[in-house]
Design an enzyme around this catalytic site. Structure first.
Site, PDB file in Angstrom:
ATOM      1  N   GLY A  56       0.788  -1.223   0.000  1.00 17.25           N
ATOM      2  CA  GLY A  56       0.000   0.000   0.000  1.00 17.25           C
ATOM      3  C   GLY A  56       0.823   1.277   0.000  1.00 17.25           C
ATOM      4  O   GLY A  56       2.058   1.273   0.067  1.00 17.25           O
ATOM      5  N   HIS A  57       0.119   2.393  -0.058  1.00 16.71           N
ATOM      6  CA  HIS A  57       0.749   3.710  -0.134  1.00 16.71           C
ATOM      7  C   HIS A  57       1.508   4.043   1.156  1.00 16.71           C
ATOM      8  O   HIS A  57       1.131   3.631   2.248  1.00 16.71           O
ATOM      9  CB  HIS A  57      -0.298   4.793  -0.418  1.00 16.71           C
ATOM     10  CG  HIS A  57      -1.355   4.889   0.632  1.00 16.71           C
ATOM     11  ND1 HIS A  57      -2.380   3.984   0.745  1.00 16.71           N
ATOM     12  CD2 HIS A  57      -1.543   5.787   1.628  1.00 16.71           C
ATOM     13  CE1 HIS A  57      -3.164   4.317   1.761  1.00 16.71           C
ATOM     14  NE2 HIS A  57      -2.669   5.403   2.329  1.00 16.71           N
ATOM     15  N   ASN A  58       2.611   4.759   0.979  1.00 20.00           N
ATOM     16  CA  ASN A  58       3.454   5.256   2.076  1.00 20.00           C
ATOM     17  C   ASN A  58       4.251   4.172   2.795  1.00 20.00           C
ATOM     18  O   ASN A  58       4.918   4.459   3.796  1.00 20.00           O
ATOM     19  CB  ASN A  58       2.640   6.019   3.129  1.00 20.00           C
ATOM     20  CG  ASN A  58       1.917   7.218   2.557  1.00 20.00           C
ATOM     21  OD1 ASN A  58       2.302   7.744   1.524  1.00 20.00           O
ATOM     22  ND2 ASN A  58       0.852   7.635   3.224  1.00 20.00           N
TER      23      ASN A  58
END
Length: 364
Positions: free
Chosen positions: A258-260
Site C-alpha cells: 500500500g501507499h506510504n
C-alpha cells in the site's frame, strides 16, 4: 551454450574431480538427462540415486561418491542451495531484447532513452520518462510520465510503470506487475465506521460511510537497486511522500503493498502478502505467503513472519511471529497446542458431568 567443466567449477568456487576438460551444454534434473553433454544437478542424497547413463557429469554435495555413480567428473559443492544461484544463471537462456526502439513502440519526444537500451514491440514511453543505459523494456509494457528506469533494468511484458516511479539499477519487473498506482485512501466528511471501530470497538450511531472522498496520491514510488518484483504484484504511490522499497529486496507474485509503505533492504516478501498503508519494515525482513499486515505497523529488521499470519501490532527486530493474530513463535505454539487439546478437555468434562450424581453441582 557449451561450458568447460573446469571453468564452471572455478566460477562456483567448488572442488572439481575427474576430467575438467569435459564440456556441458545444459543443466538438468537427474531424471531428465538425455545426452552425455547434460550436467546433472543431484545435490541431495535422494537425487544421487537417480543418476544414470547417459549422464557422465554431475554437480553433487561435498562427500558424495561420484565414481560409484559411474561418472567421469563431478563438481562438489559445500552448500547446494547457494550453488543453485550461479548455476542457473550460467545456463539461463538469453532474453530476446535487441538494442534499439521497435517500429511499433511509441516513445514521447521528451523521453530520454539510454545507450544500448531495448524498447520492444508496442511499448509506450510517456513524456519526461528516462530509460537508463542497457535497460530492457519488453513487449506491451508501459512507462508513464516522469518515471525513471535505472541501468540494466528489465521490465517484462505487460508490466506497468506509473507516473513518478523511480526504479533502480538491475531491477527486474515480471509480467503484469503494476508499480505506481494510486493508493487506496478515502476520507469521510464526519467520523466514519473505521475510525469509530478503532476507537470504541463498535460502529457508533452516525458513524457511517455515507460518502467516500478520494485522497489523491501526490507522492511517487522509489524502487532500489537489484530489486525483483513478481508477476501481478502491485505497489502504490505515496500520498505526500514516496513509497519506498530498499535495495536487494525480492517481492513474489501477487503481492500488494500500500501507499506510504517504507521497506528496507534485502527483504523477502512471498506470494499473496498484503501490506497496508504507512507500514514501516526494516532490513532483511521475511514475510511468508499470505501474511497480512495492518496499517501503520512497524516491523523490525531481521523479523520473520510465518505463512498466513496476521500482523496487527508492532514486531520487534529479530522476532519470529506466527498465527492469527500473530504472536511470538513460542507463545503461538503453546496456544495452538492448547487449542488442539480443547476437544479432549471438553469431552472429559462432559464425561465427568454425566457420571456425577445429580445432587452434586456440575463442573464448570
Amino acid at each position: 551454450m557449451d561450458v568447460v567443466l573446469a571453468e564452471l567449477a572455478a566460477a562456483l568456487e567448488a572442488r572439481l574431480e575427474g576430467d575438467g576438460a569435459l564440456r556441458v551444454a545444459r543443466a538438468v534434473h537427474p531424471s531428465d538427462a538425455a545426452a552425455p553433454t547434460d550436467l546433472v544437478l543431484a545435490m541431495a542424497e535422494d537425487l544421487e540415486k537417480l543418476v544414470k547413463p547417459p549422464a557422465r557429469v554431475a554437480v553433487l554435495r561435498e562427500g558424495a561418491d561420484w565414481k560409484a555413480l559411474g561418472l567421469e567428473a563431478a563438481i562438489l559443492v559445500r552448500r547446494p542451495k547457494s550453488a543453485m544461484a550461479p548455476l542457473t544463471a550460467r545456463f539461463a537462456p538469453e532474453i530476446h531484447a535487441p538494442p534499439g526502439v521497435h517500429a511499433t513502440a511509441f516513445v514521447d519526444p521528451s523521453a530520454e532513452i539510454g545507450e544500448g537500451s531495448s524498447i520492444g514491440p508496442f511499448v509506450w514511453i510517456g513524456p519526461g520518462a528516462k530509460i537508463g543505459p542497457r535497460a530492457r523494456i519488453l513487449a506491451q509494457a508501459s512507462v508513464a510520465e516522469d518515471a525513471e528506469i535505472g541501468p540494466d533494468a528489465l521490465i517484462a511484458s505487460g508490466a506497468r510503470v506509473g507516473a513518478r516511479v523511480r526504479i533502480g539499477a538491475r531491477a527486474i519487473l515480471h509480467p503484469n506487475a503494476v508499480l505506481g498506482s494510486d493508493g487506496f485512501s478515502f476520507a469521510t466528511p464526519e467520523r466514519g465506521s473505521v475510525e469509530s471501530a478503532k476507537a470504541t470497538g463498535a460502529v457508533a450511531e452516525g458513524a457511517r460511510n455515507t460518502h467516500l472522498m478520494r485522497v489523491f496520491s501526490l507522492g511517487g514510488l522509489r524502487i532500489g537497486d537489484d530489486v525483483e518484483i513478481g508477476a501481478g504484484a502491485t505497489i502504490d504511490r505515496g500520498t505526500l511522500r514516496d513509497t519506498e522499497i530498499g535495495d536487494g529486496t525480492k517481492i513474489d507474485n501477487l503481492v500488494q503493498i500500500g501507499h506510504n509503505v517504507r521497506m528496507g533492504r534485502n527483504c523477502l516478501i512471498c506470494a499473496h502478502v498484503g501490506i497496508a498503508g504507512s507500514t514501516e519494515i526494516g532490513d532483511r525482513v521475511v514475510l511468508a505467503g499470505k501474511v497480512g499486515v495492518a496499517d501503520h505497523i512497524r516491523i523490525g529488521s531481521d523479523a520473520v513472519v510465518t505463512a498466513s499470519s496476521g500482523v496487527g501490532t508492532d514486531v520487534a527486530p529479530g522476532a519470529v511471529m506466527m498465527g492469527f493474530p500473530a504472536l511470538p513463535h513460542a507463545e503461538a505454539i503453546r496456544v495452538f497446542m492448547a487449542q488442539r487439546r480443547l476437544p479432549r478437555f471438553m469431552e472429559k468434562m462432559r464425561s465427568q458431568n454425566a457420571a456425577r450424581p445429580k445432587s452434586e453441582p456440575e463442573a464448570p
